[in-house]
Scaffold this active site. Structure first.
Site, PDB file in Angstrom:
ATOM      1  CB  SER A   1     -50.090 -36.374 -51.347  1.00  0.00           C
ATOM      2  OG  SER A   1     -49.847 -36.338 -52.745  1.00  0.00           O
TER       3      SER A   1
ATOM      4  CE  LYS B   1     -47.402 -31.399 -52.381  1.00  0.00           C
ATOM      5  NZ  LYS B   1     -46.054 -31.804 -51.873  1.00  0.00           N
TER       6      LYS B   1
ATOM      7  CG  ASN C   1     -38.562 -34.821 -57.995  1.00  0.00           C
ATOM      8  OD1 ASN C   1     -39.503 -35.519 -57.604  1.00  0.00           O
ATOM      9  ND2 ASN C   1     -37.302 -35.247 -57.991  1.00  0.00           N
TER      10      ASN C   1
ATOM     11  CB  THR D   1     -47.274  -3.452 -16.823  1.00  0.00           C
ATOM     12  OG1 THR D   1     -47.362  -2.947 -15.486  1.00  0.00           O
ATOM     13  CG2 THR D   1     -47.032  -2.306 -17.788  1.00  0.00           C
TER      14      THR D   1
ATOM     15  CB  SER E   1     -74.366 -21.385 -21.815  1.00  0.00           C
ATOM     16  OG  SER E   1     -74.391 -22.517 -20.965  1.00  0.00           O
TER      17      SER E   1
ATOM     18  CE  LYS F   1     -71.173 -17.732 -19.382  1.00  0.00           C
ATOM     19  NZ  LYS F   1     -70.667 -19.117 -19.395  1.00  0.00           N
TER      20      LYS F   1
ATOM     21  CD  GLU G   1     -63.654 -18.310 -24.651  1.00  0.00           C
ATOM     22  OE1 GLU G   1     -64.032 -17.871 -23.560  1.00  0.00           O
ATOM     23  OE2 GLU G   1     -64.170 -19.312 -25.189  1.00  0.00           O
TER      24      GLU G   1
END
Length: 460
Positions: free
Chosen positions: A18, A320, A105, A150, A272, A278, A285
């Site tokens: 790890s 983790k 541990n 709505t 863009s 753009k 997003e």
């Protein structure tokens, strides 16, 4: 001498290690080791000169890690063993005494609890910063009319300040969840050993006090096998990320040419590669896209813990990466949301025009009929007929004649003046006088409550 006749397979070493991701735990491991060494000496388990040698060696290890000069070895399985190996290289055989009365541990879960406690507090602070930004923008735009939706269809008008405050209250609950996760990570596991405790008369309370834990985990089995505090953090992060995804989705819509309700700051937008005109709401997003990632980490760790027998199992190493990535993701998402909200420029006239669609006054017309004694369900049908007549003839509701009103409701025709008053935009907004509603007086009350909430304790 080893219990094993064969060397570990290289692929198993890669699977088992790890060190590639748990390096970020080193500050907590060093702090924990210092506290442990002091406690061992205070209890007479090691000599004071051994303690001093260990502390000096840990200082050197900390310096190497902080400066990026720590000499990691190919066979370092995790950050904990790497630190102990290096400590022994620096301090000599006395380095091996540091692991007296502890196991990997309880050592690992203690580091993780310290990390989770710290990051939960950091997330709480970041949430408060975003809450403050929302509150400021709500105050600035307290009486700016906009349509509420709505089904993504214009429904009833609201004030922009009222709409922004909806996110404030979501985040207030997120803040409470992160505060809860911080508290749940405030119990010290160290001293549990591998699972049954240790054979030395240690003082877990001393270590808890030095490391800022409120108490110790009372059961050694639960101490090494439990990861509830990680699940609590991931739950808080997942819900918060979901809230941010809703905010991001609305910012994407609002900043589009079709809506035109706001323009996002350049610092949180992209261009863009081929279309120079753009301005893309990429940060907003990504608030949408990152949410399921965090939710996935919560679900994945629940999967790891599901039906896992007591006590420690290597499966728990999977805690983790889920936690670390969720921490990085939610902290970055909160920063992005704050930047966009603080820098967004809202278009009052565009929102006012959208909120001026008379059709969204339909519910208010039905309410008027109710005040005139018409049952609501009957009133609902009457107004639906009026809407159909207006749509079929390409007119606004206010352009219907008295005779047309009478065809649908003699009661409404008899109170035509009140009908036309209802169709004025200010009437739609100010009629919502119930507590928590969008009338200006109620929104101002809500602003005061929001400020008191932000200034008050996270857990309410």
């Amino acid at each position: 001498m080893s219990r094993f006749r064969e060397l570990q397979h290289p692929d198993f070493q890669r699977l088992n290690a790890s060190i590639g991701f748990d390096r970020r735990l080193w500050p907590y491991d060093v702090a924990q080791s210092r506290a442990h060494a002091r406690m061992l000496a205070d209890r007479g388990i090691i000599a004071t000169e051994d303690r001093d040698a260990l502390l000096k060696g840990l200082d050197a290890v900390e310096s190497e890690l902080a400066e990026g000069e720590f000499p990691f070895a190919p066979d370092d399985e995790d950050i904990h063993m790497a630190i102990e190996r290096r400590l022994t290289e620096i301090a000599g055989p006395v380095g091996g005494k540091l692991h007296t009365a502890r196991s990997r541990n309880d050592q690992v879960v203690t580091d993780l609890a310290m990390y989770t406690r710290e990051r939960a507090d950091a997330a709480r602070v970041a949430v408060e910063v975003l809450m403050d930004a929302l509150l400021e923008r709500a105050q600035e735009h307290v009486d700016w009319a906009m349509p509420g939706y709505t089904h993504l269809q214009r429904a009833q008008p609201v004030y922009l300040g009222h709409h922004l405050l909806a996110y404030f209250w979501m985040l207030a609950r997120d803040r409470a969840r992160f505060a809860f996760a911080q508290r749940e990570a405030g119990r010290l596991p160290l001293g549990a050993g591998a699972l049954a405790g240790v054979s030395f008369d240690t003082d877990r309370g001393q270590i808890a006090r030095e490391l800022g834990f409120a108490e110790v985990v009372p059961n050694s089995i639960d101490a090494v096998s439990g990861r509830d505090f990680v699940l609590d953090y991931l739950n808080a992060a997942a819900t918060c990320a979901t809230h941010l995804s809703r905010l991001g989705a609305e910012l994407v819509l609002w900043s589009s040419s079709e809506f035109g309700f706001c323009e996002l700051p350049d610092a949180w937008s992209s261009g863009s590669s081929i279309m120079p005109q753009k301005k893309n709401p990429d940060a907003a997003e990504l608030l949408r896209g990152k949410a399921p990632r965090v939710v996935g980490h919560l679900a994945a760790l629940h999967g790891v813990m599901h039906a896992l027998p007591l006590t420690y199992n290597k499966d728990l190493q999977e805690d983790k990466e889920h936690l670390f990535d969720a921490v990085d993701t939610i902290e970055l998402a909160l920063a992005a949301a704050t930047g966009m909200i603080a820098g967004a420029e809202f278009n009052r006239e565009r929102m006012r025009a959208a909120a001026g669609d008379e059709l969204i006054a339909a519910t208010d017309v039905a309410d008027l009929l109710v005040t005139l004694g018409v049952p609501f369900r009957e009133a609902h049908g009457i107004v639906a007929g009026l809407v159909r007549t207006a749509l079929d003839s390409g007119r606004q509701l206010s352009e219907l004649t008295t005779d047309e009103l009478a065809q649908h409701s003699e009661t409404l025709a008899a109170h035509e003046k009140r009908w036309r008053e209802v169709l004025t935009q200010s009437s739609w907004l100010e009629s919502k006088v119930s507590e928590g509603g969008t009338s200006l007086a109620r929104v101002r009350e809500q602003l005061e409550l929001a400020r008191a909430t932000l200034d008050g304790p996270a857990d309410g």
